[in-house]
Design a protein around this motif. Structure first.
Motif, PDB file in Angstrom:
ATOM      1  N   ARG A  10      72.049  54.082  59.053  1.00  0.00           N
ATOM      2  CA  ARG A  10      72.729  52.759  59.145  1.00  0.00           C
ATOM      3  C   ARG A  10      73.255  51.913  60.557  1.00  0.00           C
ATOM      4  O   ARG A  10      74.251  51.747  61.022  1.00  0.00           O
ATOM      5  CB  ARG A  10      74.186  53.702  59.276  1.00  0.00           C
ATOM      6  N   ASP A  14      69.695  48.192  59.200  1.00  0.00           N
ATOM      7  CA  ASP A  14      69.570  48.849  57.504  1.00  0.00           C
ATOM      8  C   ASP A  14      71.294  48.703  56.559  1.00  0.00           C
ATOM      9  O   ASP A  14      70.615  48.261  55.412  1.00  0.00           O
ATOM     10  CB  ASP A  14      69.861  50.189  57.909  1.00  0.00           C
ATOM     11  N   ASN A  15      72.128  48.141  57.278  1.00  0.00           N
ATOM     12  CA  ASN A  15      73.261  47.691  56.931  1.00  0.00           C
ATOM     13  C   ASN A  15      73.369  46.427  56.158  1.00  0.00           C
ATOM     14  O   ASN A  15      73.828  45.742  54.323  1.00  0.00           O
ATOM     15  CB  ASN A  15      75.125  47.414  57.443  1.00  0.00           C
ATOM     16  N   MET A  18      70.995  47.296  53.021  1.00  0.00           N
ATOM     17  CA  MET A  18      71.698  47.648  51.784  1.00  0.00           C
ATOM     18  C   MET A  18      72.605  46.755  51.395  1.00  0.00           C
ATOM     19  O   MET A  18      72.761  46.437  49.500  1.00  0.00           O
ATOM     20  CB  MET A  18      73.101  48.593  52.036  1.00  0.00           C
ATOM     21  N   GLN A  19      73.614  45.173  51.719  1.00  0.00           N
ATOM     22  CA  GLN A  19      73.965  44.733  51.552  1.00  0.00           C
ATOM     23  C   GLN A  19      73.442  44.008  50.826  1.00  0.00           C
ATOM     24  O   GLN A  19      73.559  43.412  49.565  1.00  0.00           O
ATOM     25  CB  GLN A  19      74.393  43.438  52.223  1.00  0.00           C
ATOM     26  N   ARG A  21      70.675  44.519  48.718  1.00  0.00           N
ATOM     27  CA  ARG A  21      70.089  45.404  47.768  1.00  0.00           C
ATOM     28  C   ARG A  21      71.446  45.284  46.709  1.00  0.00           C
ATOM     29  O   ARG A  21      71.228  45.041  45.410  1.00  0.00           O
ATOM     30  CB  ARG A  21      69.778  46.807  48.213  1.00  0.00           C
TER      31      ARG A  21
END
Length: 75
Positions: A10, A14-15, A18-19, A21
């Motif tokens: 996190r 990683d953030n 994820m954004q 994705r």
């Protein structure tokens, strides 16, 4: 501690991943919704529009109606 914030679970990287994705999934979902809308239109045409049904029968199924002249070419 600073590297954990950037790299850890996190963290910033990683953030960001994820954004990216999420953006990709939203785009794919929009394409699927558009395809579903197009298919719904085709379903309505196949249920209700006789000229469309005839066009599909002729073009995709190779059907002919009485009175049509059919030409066959040998290979």
């Amino acid at each position: 501690m600073g590297t954990f914030i950037a790299i850890g679970n996190r963290g910033i990287i990683d953030n960001y991943m994820m954004q990216e994705r999420l953006t990709s999934l939203v785009r794919a979902n929009q394409e699927i919704v558009q395809e579903n809308d197009r298919l719904k239109e085709v379903i309505l045409l196949l249920r209700n529009d006789l000229p469309y049904i005839e066009m599909v029968a002729r073009n995709e199924l190779g059907m002919v109606k009485k009175g049509d002249i059919v030409y066959r070419f040998a290979p």
